[in-house]
Write an enzyme that holds these catalytic residues in place. Structure first.
Site, PDB file in Angstrom:
ATOM      1  NE  ARG A 166      40.933 -35.093  -1.299  1.00  0.00           N
ATOM      2  CZ  ARG A 166      40.667 -34.039  -0.512  1.00  0.00           C
ATOM      3  NH1 ARG A 166      39.481 -33.483  -0.532  1.00  0.00           N
ATOM      4  NH2 ARG A 166      41.592 -33.580   0.293  1.00  0.00           N
ATOM      5  CD  GLU A 189      39.028 -31.172  -7.261  1.00  0.00           C
ATOM      6  OE1 GLU A 189      38.226 -31.908  -6.654  1.00  0.00           O
ATOM      7  OE2 GLU A 189      39.820 -30.409  -6.683  1.00  0.00           O
ATOM      8  CG  HIS A 237      38.392 -29.040  -3.687  1.00  0.00           C
ATOM      9  ND1 HIS A 237      39.190 -30.123  -3.961  1.00  0.00           N
ATOM     10  CD2 HIS A 237      38.201 -29.079  -2.340  1.00  0.00           C
ATOM     11  CE1 HIS A 237      39.462 -30.786  -2.852  1.00  0.00           C
ATOM     12  NE2 HIS A 237      38.875 -30.170  -1.857  1.00  0.00           N
TER      13      HIS A 237
END
Lengths: 312, 316
Positions: free
Chosen positions: B234, B263, B282
């Site tokens: 993360r 993000e 991601h």
């Protein structure tokens, strides 16, 4: 001695200059200057250092009456006329093993980069297109990897792919005892039909030229991926390009080409292809080890000691 | 079951939505003109929420759904769901572990190789015609045999370790407690020590209060100018401004990043560093095979719940 190549790592050049009288020859971009130089110095040249791109062909060998040894800064010796060297009693050395791991690492890097679209997605993020990403990539783990040529490099690739749960198949002229856990395929077409990712890892010889032809490419198919870390002439490049453009082949990771540094420009617009400038052994670590071998072989020869890594 | 109302917080994946629509009454929060009004109008019937790792279940949304029984997350990460509060209120929570383990581990190794061997930069070098002008001069680094340090030796961390071992890498790790079954790996109780002894440091831990900014300035300095950081966990596990300045100043050798603090925003300086840094959106679990497997788990958990059966992959 001559060091015929376009560019060679500074570390190697320094080591050679320290121990020998080094002449740097650019036979590719300055052929006339090179030819004049050779005529002038032909008698004093006792050794040639070649690379994967420019070695010692029959023409060069004929111009150097006192040539004793060709020490190649590469694993592949396809650019050296081995038969002529043997005939004339010229020794030849190469750099096996020190770059095996790096070439195998690159093969895996290409497999992952093609499967997971690493280059396009890096570009997407840098262009601000993250939220516009509209494709998923393909899984790599567990895919069947087919290896042409289970030699040192082929086996190193297999070991790495196994860590990703990939079943391994292979082709070679005969079955290998070390490959007891791998699936032997008696023909390359057979291998291509039975794998997801096909890797060329064999040496380039007259028998293996265009070993990847239309039949093999068709057998590998629209979901299949070709990885070439061998030599460009292993692959019928025109057939490969049309298969990729037409979607008959799923993707390709290529470190070598028919006519380096020229690469078919039709490949440049494809996202399912990764193109490398022949960098299989181009790590700082491998290049240093290769340079040490080149110099070590030359020193051994001129000190009348056994060569470290002779080919001829 | 077709009358059971399931709320989707955002458009996640067309296959997932289609599978949900086959079985449930799917309410799409993002299509509502007025989100709060939409929730008010439907709060007596919404019994399930489907969300993803980045969105989770906000406290406001939880408070707006009095009949909520289950949250089925299209992710393995649970950092955006208040698990304690769900437990307190008797709300079940499921995620998608295992199906994505291999893909995330593959991406970790892929990013490592891409950074060390400068794969995107080399590919660009060929496509731009530069190879015709000269050999690729940037020094690339060997991966085989390097020391790999893993922060968090869970399913994904272990899968990364197994793959790195195939390259002859030496494996070390940090986790809250040492793992006796991993005695062939070196355990470091301190992340700084792990970083000091690693060539490549991979973040593979869950995001919790304890692991927020676990990769800080001290760790980055210990990893050093020849070290590489890979983050597939993360964004918030890394102090992003510190990471950026270390890369810009050359105090850190390189980075492979699939996740970021905010993000889809990525710091501009990272965009500019296109030789020592490789970026991904991601995409750790972003393969066709795995996304489908994750979707099947999300649906399967909901079906199990409403049939009164055991959840397939419960978290709470």
């Amino acid at each position: 001695m001559t060091c015929s190549s376009v560019q060679v790592q500074p570390y190697l050049l320094e080591a050679l200059e320290e121990k020998f009288t080094l002449h740097k020859l650019d036979t590719t971009t300055e052929p006339d200057k090179a030819a004049r130089f050779l005529r002038t110095h032909r008698d004093s040249i006792r050794a040639v250092v070649g690379t994967a791109f420019v070695g010692a062909d029959a023409e060069l060998i004929d111009q150097l009456p006192n040539l004793e040894i060709v020490s190649s800064y590469s694993v592949g010796v396809d650019k050296i006329d081995l038969a002529k060297c043997k005939e004339k009693g010229i020794r030849v050395t190469n750099c096996p093993d020190v770059s095996t791991d790096d070439v195998a690492d690159l093969a895996l890097g290409l497999m992952l980069a093609v499967s997971r679209r690493l280059c396009p997605i890096d570009r997407y993020v840098r262009s601000g297109l993250w939220s516009k990403l509209d494709f998923f990539s393909k899984q790599f783990s567990g895919k069947t990897v087919g290896i042409i040529g289970p030699g040192n490099i082929g086996m190193a690739i297999a070991k790495r792919a196994e860590a990703f749960g990939c079943p391994i198949s292979y082709f070679s002229r005969s079955q290998k005892p070390a490959c007891i856990n791998y699936n032997y395929c008696p023909t390359v077409v057979d291998l291509a039909a039975n794998c997801d990712i096909l890797v060329v890892a064999c040496a380039l010889t007259p028998d293996t030229r265009h070993i990847i032809n239309r039949d093999v490419i068709d057998a590998l198919g629209p979901e299949g991926v070709l990885v070439n870390i061998g030599r460009g002439p292993h692959v019928d490049e025109a057939e490969l390009v049309s298969a990729l453009l037409e979607g008959r082949l799923g993707g390709a990771g290529l470190d070598v080409f028919q006519d380096e540094p020229n690469v078919p420009e039709e490949l440049f617009k494809l996202d399912n292809v990764v193109l490398m400038p022949h960098v299989g052994s181009a790590t700082v670590e491998a290049r240093k080890a290769m340079a040490d071998l080149v110099v070590g072989n030359l020193e051994a020869h001129f000190l009348n000691k056994p060569l470290l890594t002779p080919v001829v | 079951m077709e009358s059971i109302a399931v709320l989707m917080t955002k458009p996640i994946y067309s296959y997932l939505q289609a599978e949900l629509e086959k079985r449930f009454k799917v309410l799409k929060l993002w299509e509502a003109q007025d989100g709060s009004r939409f929730l008010e109008d439907h709060n007596q019937i919404i019994r399930a929420v489907v969300s993803d790792g980045g969105t989770g279940l906000s406290p406001e949304l939880m408070a707006a759904l009095p009949k909520l029984e289950i949250v089925s997350s299209f992710s393995v990460g649970m950092d955006k769901i208040d698990l304690g509060k769900c437990k307190e209120k008797g709300i079940r929570v499921s995620n998608t572990p295992d199906v994505l383990t291999d893909d995330v581990a593959d991406l970790a190794i892929g990013l490592t190789l891409a950074v060390l061997r400068k794969l995107p930069a080399s590919d660009r070098y060929v496509r731009s015609g530069m190879w015709k002008k000269g050999e690729f001069k940037l020094g690339t680094k060997q991966f085989s045999g390097k020391s790999v340090g893993i922060v968090g030796l869970g399913r994904i961390g272990q899968a990364i370790a197994t793959r790195a071992e195939g390259f002859g890498c030496k494996i070390s790790y940090h986790s809250r407690t040492p793992k006796p079954e991993s005695s062939n790996y070196t355990y470091y109780p301190s992340v700084v020590d792990l970083a000091a002894h690693s060539d490549i440091l991979v973040v593979a831990c869950a995001l919790t209060n304890e692991t927020r900014h676990i990769i800080n300035r001290e760790v980055i300095d210990a990893l050093g100018p020849r070290g590489v950081l890979v983050n597939i966990a993360r964004g918030a596990t890394v102090d992003e401004p510190e990471l950026v300045s270390a890369l810009v100043e050359g105090r850190l050798g390189g980075a492979g990043l699939d996740v970021f603090e905010n993000e889809p925003n990525v710091p501009e300086q990272l965009i500019e560093l296109d030789e020592k840094v490789v970026l991904a959106p991601h995409a750790g679990s972003g393969t066709e095979e795995t996304r489908k497997g994750m979707a099947d788990l999300v649906v399967g958990n909901l079906v199990a719940h409403f049939e009164g059966k055991e959840l397939l992959t419960p978290v709470v």
